[in-house]
Motif scaffolding. Structure first.
Motif, PDB file in Angstrom:
ATOM      1  N   ARG A 185     -11.847   3.235  -5.392  1.00 17.48           N
ATOM      2  CA  ARG A 185     -13.298   3.398  -5.279  1.00 17.48           C
ATOM      3  C   ARG A 185     -13.963   2.069  -4.903  1.00 17.48           C
ATOM      4  O   ARG A 185     -14.852   2.017  -4.036  1.00 17.48           O
ATOM      5  N   LYS A 186     -13.527   0.993  -5.534  1.00 14.89           N
ATOM      6  CA  LYS A 186     -14.090  -0.329  -5.234  1.00 14.89           C
ATOM      7  C   LYS A 186     -13.748  -0.751  -3.803  1.00 14.89           C
ATOM      8  O   LYS A 186     -14.583  -1.349  -3.117  1.00 14.89           O
ATOM      9  N   LEU A 187     -12.525  -0.449  -3.372  1.00 15.14           N
ATOM     10  CA  LEU A 187     -12.134  -0.775  -2.003  1.00 15.14           C
ATOM     11  C   LEU A 187     -12.986  -0.009  -1.002  1.00 15.14           C
ATOM     12  O   LEU A 187     -13.421  -0.567   0.023  1.00 15.14           O
ATOM     13  N   THR A 239      -4.352  -0.636  -1.316  1.00 17.47           N
ATOM     14  CA  THR A 239      -5.118  -0.848  -2.540  1.00 17.47           C
ATOM     15  C   THR A 239      -4.408  -1.803  -3.487  1.00 17.47           C
ATOM     16  O   THR A 239      -5.033  -2.712  -4.059  1.00 17.47           O
ATOM     17  N   VAL A 240      -3.110  -1.612  -3.675  1.00 23.76           N
ATOM     18  CA  VAL A 240      -2.348  -2.471  -4.589  1.00 23.76           C
ATOM     19  C   VAL A 240      -2.332  -3.910  -4.086  1.00 23.76           C
ATOM     20  O   VAL A 240      -2.426  -4.859  -4.884  1.00 23.76           O
ATOM     21  N   ASN A 241      -2.232  -4.088  -2.780  1.00 19.82           N
ATOM     22  CA  ASN A 241      -2.113  -5.436  -2.232  1.00 19.82           C
ATOM     23  C   ASN A 241      -3.433  -6.205  -2.200  1.00 19.82           C
ATOM     24  O   ASN A 241      -3.417  -7.438  -2.229  1.00 19.82           O
ATOM     25  N   VAL A 242      -4.563  -5.504  -2.142  1.00 16.36           N
ATOM     26  CA  VAL A 242      -5.849  -6.205  -2.066  1.00 16.36           C
ATOM     27  C   VAL A 242      -6.604  -6.215  -3.398  1.00 16.36           C
ATOM     28  O   VAL A 242      -7.525  -7.012  -3.579  1.00 16.36           O
ATOM     29  N   SER A 243      -6.210  -5.368  -4.329  1.00 14.58           N
ATOM     30  CA  SER A 243      -6.935  -5.275  -5.601  1.00 14.58           C
ATOM     31  C   SER A 243      -6.361  -6.246  -6.627  1.00 14.58           C
ATOM     32  O   SER A 243      -5.157  -6.241  -6.897  1.00 14.58           O
TER      33      SER A 243
END
Length: 309
Positions: free
Chosen positions: A297-299, A46-50
């Protein structure tokens, strides 16, 4: 191994002896380990793609989660498979390797937690200079220093261990390889080695813990000058970090701030910091952090929509 040893294989006593209890523990601890890998892995992803989680705090959180996976994986998979084995064995070289990686990732986590406290200190106490002080270069340097500190610490532990002669017995009274239980098998006096471990492991834990406590005392003092909303948000973030710090440092200080000559291994405490704590960290950070929950949630929505499409 540097010393001449008659012992090449160690027998691990394990956590419980009752076969039914071991089978029940296999199911329970396997579930906990899978939750640890999935939960921490989800934070890293999540941290890497958000794009909304680009601040240094989340940069450090992703590395902390990565370390949690590797730290737990040095002990738990072997521990779980041993629960189904009648005779639990490990080679002496394998035992030393497990000690090396266990302490490497464990101390790396200690330094990362200290770095995260420094990040919160700068963000709350020096907000106007935050982006300048916590630049991308500085963040990467702090992570690299954390990993380097873990390697140096672990190499010291191993250099102490490989000099010891092991000529019998070969039964290690634990469910994984650690320094104090292994020292009990050495056919020589290990009081000096015990003091080195005390200085190397225990003092790192205590000094890092004191730095963390001091930084949060300063942070809480400076929060007086913030707005009510600012205090609420800062306290929520700090509360998650403080909880993780207490869960990790409490058992570490308890187990390693005692000399090996009088050390009594508490297996249940060891289970807590090797199995349970790595699973709790992603829960603690996500439940109290709206930004992480929204990004997850968005992921999830993006993944579902792409599959439907």
């Amino acid at each position: 191994m540097a010393s001449t040893n008659n012992v090449t294989e160690l027998i691990i006593v394990g956590l419980f002896q009752d076969p039914e209890v071991q089978r029940a523990c296999f199911v329970m601890f396997l579930s906990v380990y899978l939750a640890t890998v999935v939960g921490n892995g989800l934070i890293v992803l999540t941290v890497n793609v958000s794009k909304s989680l680009r601040s240094p705090m989340y940069f450090f959180l992703s590395y902390l989660s990565l370390v949690e996976i590797t730290y737990s994986s040095t002990v738990v998979p072997k521990f779980i498979t041993d629960l189904l084995a009648k005779i639990k064995t490990i080679s002496l070289e394998g035992c030393v390797a497990q000690i090396f990686f266990f302490h490497f990732f464990g101390v790396t986590e200690i330094f990362l937690l200290t770095v995260m406290a420094y990040d919160r200190f700068v963000a709350i106490c020096k907000p106007l200079r935050y982006t300048t002080i916590m630049s991308q270069f500085v963040c990467r340097l702090l992570v690299a220093v954390s990993w380097l500190g873990g390697i140096i610490h672990s190499m010291v532990q191993i250099l102490v261990t490989v000099q010891l002669p092991f000529c019998g017995p070969n039964v290690i009274d634990h469910y994984f390889c650690d320094l104090h239980p292994l020292f009990k098998l050495a056919c020589t006096d290990t009081s000096v080695e015990g003091v080195i471990v005390l200085a190397n492991s225990g003092l790192i834990s205590v000094f890092s813990f004191l730095i963390l406590v001091s930084s949060y005392i300063v942070i809480l003092y400076n929060l007086r000058n913030h707005s009510a909303e600012g205090r609420r948000k800062a306290l929520s973030t700090c509360a998650s970090h403080i909880t993780v710090v207490l869960l990790f440092f409490g058992p570490a200080i308890f187990l390693y701030m005692r000399p090996s000559s009088t050390f009594t291994e508490d297996k249940l405490v060891a289970v807590f910091y090797t199995v349970v704590t790595p699973m709790l960290n992603p829960i603690i950070y996500t439940l109290r952090n709206a930004e992480v929950k929204n990004a997850m949630r968005k992921l999830w929505e993006k993944t579902v929509n792409s599959e439907v499409g």
